[in-house]
Design a protein around this motif. Sequence first.
Motif, PDB file in Angstrom:
ATOM      1  N   SER A   1      88.593 -22.144  55.046  1.00 31.88           N
ATOM      2  CA  SER A   1      87.751 -22.622  56.132  1.00 31.88           C
ATOM      3  C   SER A   1      87.651 -21.596  57.249  1.00 31.88           C
TER       4      SER A   1
ATOM      5  N   GLN B   1      87.280 -28.783  58.116  1.00 34.26           N
ATOM      6  CA  GLN B   1      85.995 -28.199  58.510  1.00 34.26           C
ATOM      7  C   GLN B   1      85.351 -27.496  57.329  1.00 34.26           C
TER       8      GLN B   1
ATOM      9  N   GLY C   1      79.599 -25.202  56.865  1.00 36.72           N
ATOM     10  CA  GLY C   1      78.378 -25.841  57.349  1.00 36.72           C
ATOM     11  C   GLY C   1      78.609 -26.994  58.299  1.00 36.72           C
ATOM     12  N   LYS C   2      79.849 -27.467  58.405  1.00 38.12           N
ATOM     13  CA  LYS C   2      80.171 -28.572  59.298  1.00 38.12           C
ATOM     14  C   LYS C   2      80.654 -28.040  60.641  1.00 38.12           C
TER      15      LYS C   2
ATOM     16  N   LYS D   1      87.249 -32.734  61.225  1.00 36.19           N
ATOM     17  CA  LYS D   1      87.870 -34.025  60.963  1.00 36.19           C
ATOM     18  C   LYS D   1      89.340 -33.946  61.358  1.00 36.19           C
TER      19      LYS D   1
END
Length: 254
Positions: free
Chosen positions: A42, A159, A162-163, A167
């Motif tokens: 990530s 994560q 693209g996000k 969370k």
Amino acid sequence: MLYGAMKVAIGGPLKVAFRPWVEGLENVPAEGAAILASNHLSFSDSFFLPAVLDRKVTFIAKAEYFTTPGVKGRMTAAFFKGVGQLPVDRSGARGAGEAAIKSGIEVLESGELFGIYPEGTRSPDGRLYRGKPGGLARVALATGAPVIPVAMIDTEKIQPPGKVMPKLMRPGIRIGEPLDFSRYQGMEHDRFVLRALTDEVMYEIMKLSGQEYVDIYATAAKRQIADAAKAEKEQAKKEQAKKPKKADEERSGA
């Protein structure tokens, strides 16, 4: 100075909000040069790892983060400098590789920690991919610095690519014992040695992370995934185009 301020401003809240668990922190030396070779799941990996370390760790980042014009560009550049990122021009594949190697050597010769992702890019599906033999191996052999394998756990769930909004869940970090490659000293131009060193590091990362290992480069896997998605989209378009024709034929038969 700036790194310390950013570590407090970012690292502190990260640790409080996500409560990352860490194993093997004692394997990071209190002083002296060392290479932290990690899997890459990530964008947030480069923030969680420094957050749990007492020492500064320097990663490399694409030059565009530092050269974007305007107020937003200047703020982005200041942010990445503050969290210990070094700019590397990726305009040419070979040039980017040489710049990364030079940057890594300079960091280690200063007695600091250098962070690198041997896969070269984020994993597209959570699996561990083949390490690229150039950067990691050449920096390790040029400096004699120990290589410390690191496994980031579950950061891709926090994560995904693209996000933007993460969370809230606990990621993990496993830090392995330092690997000594002094037996290969002076053999940095031997491609078989570079491959062997890189594969040994990737094997240790695999053991720490528990990831499935895939013996291709992550960049190739991303191309395969993109090609498959494109083919699926084109097939869907063809199927959609057939429907009106089939409906017309049915009406004509009626």
